[in-house]
Every structure is written in C-alpha cells, then in structure tokens.
Motif scaffolding. Structure first.
Motif, PDB file in Angstrom:
ATOM      1  N   ARG A 165      42.058  27.145  51.835  1.00  0.00           N
ATOM      2  CA  ARG A 165      43.202  27.627  51.240  1.00  0.00           C
ATOM      3  C   ARG A 165      43.263  29.111  50.748  1.00  0.00           C
ATOM      4  O   ARG A 165      44.192  29.715  50.866  1.00  0.00           O
ATOM      5  N   PHE A 166      42.091  29.256  50.111  1.00  0.00           N
ATOM      6  CA  PHE A 166      41.761  30.778  49.677  1.00  0.00           C
ATOM      7  C   PHE A 166      41.764  31.766  50.899  1.00  0.00           C
ATOM      8  O   PHE A 166      42.209  32.871  50.732  1.00  0.00           O
ATOM      9  N   GLU A 199      44.509  34.697  51.561  1.00  0.00           N
ATOM     10  CA  GLU A 199      43.805  36.158  51.574  1.00  0.00           C
ATOM     11  C   GLU A 199      44.113  36.664  53.054  1.00  0.00           C
ATOM     12  O   GLU A 199      44.492  37.953  53.158  1.00  0.00           O
ATOM     13  N   ARG A 200      44.005  35.955  54.132  1.00  0.00           N
ATOM     14  CA  ARG A 200      44.570  36.289  55.514  1.00  0.00           C
ATOM     15  C   ARG A 200      45.978  36.576  55.340  1.00  0.00           C
ATOM     16  O   ARG A 200      46.217  37.742  56.098  1.00  0.00           O
ATOM     17  N   ALA A 224      54.084  29.745  59.911  1.00  0.00           N
ATOM     18  CA  ALA A 224      52.770  30.021  59.574  1.00  0.00           C
ATOM     19  C   ALA A 224      52.902  30.503  58.071  1.00  0.00           C
ATOM     20  O   ALA A 224      52.036  30.376  56.978  1.00  0.00           O
ATOM     21  N   TYR A 225      53.896  31.407  57.881  1.00  0.00           N
ATOM     22  CA  TYR A 225      54.184  32.047  56.611  1.00  0.00           C
ATOM     23  C   TYR A 225      54.592  31.056  55.380  1.00  0.00           C
ATOM     24  O   TYR A 225      53.685  31.007  54.523  1.00  0.00           O
ATOM     25  N   SER A 226      55.137  30.041  55.783  1.00  0.00           N
ATOM     26  CA  SER A 226      55.629  28.979  54.878  1.00  0.00           C
ATOM     27  C   SER A 226      54.336  28.121  54.435  1.00  0.00           C
ATOM     28  O   SER A 226      54.120  27.772  53.567  1.00  0.00           O
ATOM     29  N   ASN A 227      53.754  27.809  55.610  1.00  0.00           N
ATOM     30  CA  ASN A 227      52.249  26.857  55.260  1.00  0.00           C
ATOM     31  C   ASN A 227      51.193  27.827  54.335  1.00  0.00           C
ATOM     32  O   ASN A 227      50.693  27.159  53.574  1.00  0.00           O
ATOM     33  N   ASP A 228      51.336  29.116  54.521  1.00  0.00           N
ATOM     34  CA  ASP A 228      50.497  29.908  53.655  1.00  0.00           C
ATOM     35  C   ASP A 228      50.871  30.031  52.269  1.00  0.00           C
ATOM     36  O   ASP A 228      50.216  30.006  51.419  1.00  0.00           O
ATOM     37  N   LEU A 229      52.081  30.003  52.158  1.00  0.00           N
ATOM     38  CA  LEU A 229      52.810  30.040  50.835  1.00  0.00           C
ATOM     39  C   LEU A 229      52.544  28.657  50.312  1.00  0.00           C
ATOM     40  O   LEU A 229      52.202  28.455  48.914  1.00  0.00           O
ATOM     41  N   ASP A 245      46.822  37.510  44.094  1.00  0.00           N
ATOM     42  CA  ASP A 245      48.269  37.579  43.963  1.00  0.00           C
ATOM     43  C   ASP A 245      48.858  38.906  43.463  1.00  0.00           C
ATOM     44  O   ASP A 245      50.193  39.142  43.916  1.00  0.00           O
ATOM     45  N   GLU A 246      48.041  39.676  42.889  1.00  0.00           N
ATOM     46  CA  GLU A 246      48.595  40.991  42.587  1.00  0.00           C
ATOM     47  C   GLU A 246      48.613  41.919  43.759  1.00  0.00           C
ATOM     48  O   GLU A 246      49.653  42.546  44.050  1.00  0.00           O
ATOM     49  N   ARG A 247      47.728  41.515  44.724  1.00  0.00           N
ATOM     50  CA  ARG A 247      47.834  42.278  46.169  1.00  0.00           C
ATOM     51  C   ARG A 247      49.171  41.824  46.869  1.00  0.00           C
ATOM     52  O   ARG A 247      49.976  42.519  47.431  1.00  0.00           O
TER      53      ARG A 247
END
Length: 108
Positions: A19-20, A24-25, A44-49, A78-80
């Motif tokens: 998950r990390f 990060e990816r 994929a974006y939704s999965n990463d969120l 999160d800051e990035r």
C-alpha cells in the motif's frame, strides 16, 4: 486460482508495504508529469486513493513505536501529493470516481 498464478503470489497484494508502494508510485507519476509507460486508468487512480485511505486505518492499528515511524513516512508522501494536486471544490471529478472506502479521499 490457477496453479501458475498461485505460485507467483508470495505476499499479500494489499500488505502495508505494498500500500505504501502504491501510494508512492502514484505520487511519482504525478511528479513526472504523468509521463509514464503504458496507461493509467481512472480505476487505478481510485485504487491508489483507496490504498492511501487504508494506510491511515492500518497505521491506527499498529503499536505506538511502529505507528510513529510509518506516520512520518505517510505525512511526507501526503505532502508531496498535496503539492501536486488542487482540491476538487466543485465536485467535477466525482462522477469519474467510485465512493471512497475510507474517510480521507484526498482532494475530493
């Protein structure tokens, strides 16, 4: 599950480590201006969120010492992410994303 697929799975897909990595990816893709090989579908974006949201839940279940170390890493990521995004104050993107399984859902 087919035996050849089963043999390739050596750790849980949604482990804390993975998950990390997913989170990060996504951030690295954003920092690269989305110039990555292959496609990156909205699912994929939704999965990463979702993975990011689950990180918050998982960290809350860890012992204090482990949580403190990993919370710092999560804050830095999160800051990035925040640096590369703008809030969707109008909800323009909502039709394209499924509802969050977590409580954070960054930027939406």
């Amino acid at each position: 599950m087919a035996p050849e697929v089963r043999e390739e799975i050596t750790e849980p897909v949604y482990s804390l480590k993975n998950r990390f990595s997913f989170w990060e990816r996504l951030i690295r893709r954003m920092e690269a201006g989305w110039q990555v090989e292959g496609q990156y579908p909205i699912s994929a974006y939704s999965n990463d969120l979702d993975s990011r949201d689950q990180l918050q839940v998982s960290l809350s279940e860890l012992p204090d010492t482990a949580r403190a170390a990993l919370a710092g890493l999560l804050r830095a990521l999160d800051e990035r992410f925040t640096h590369r995004t703008e809030p969707d104050g109008t909800g323009e993107l909502r039709p394209w994303l499924r509802p969050s399984s977590g409580t954070t859902r960054h930027g939406f």
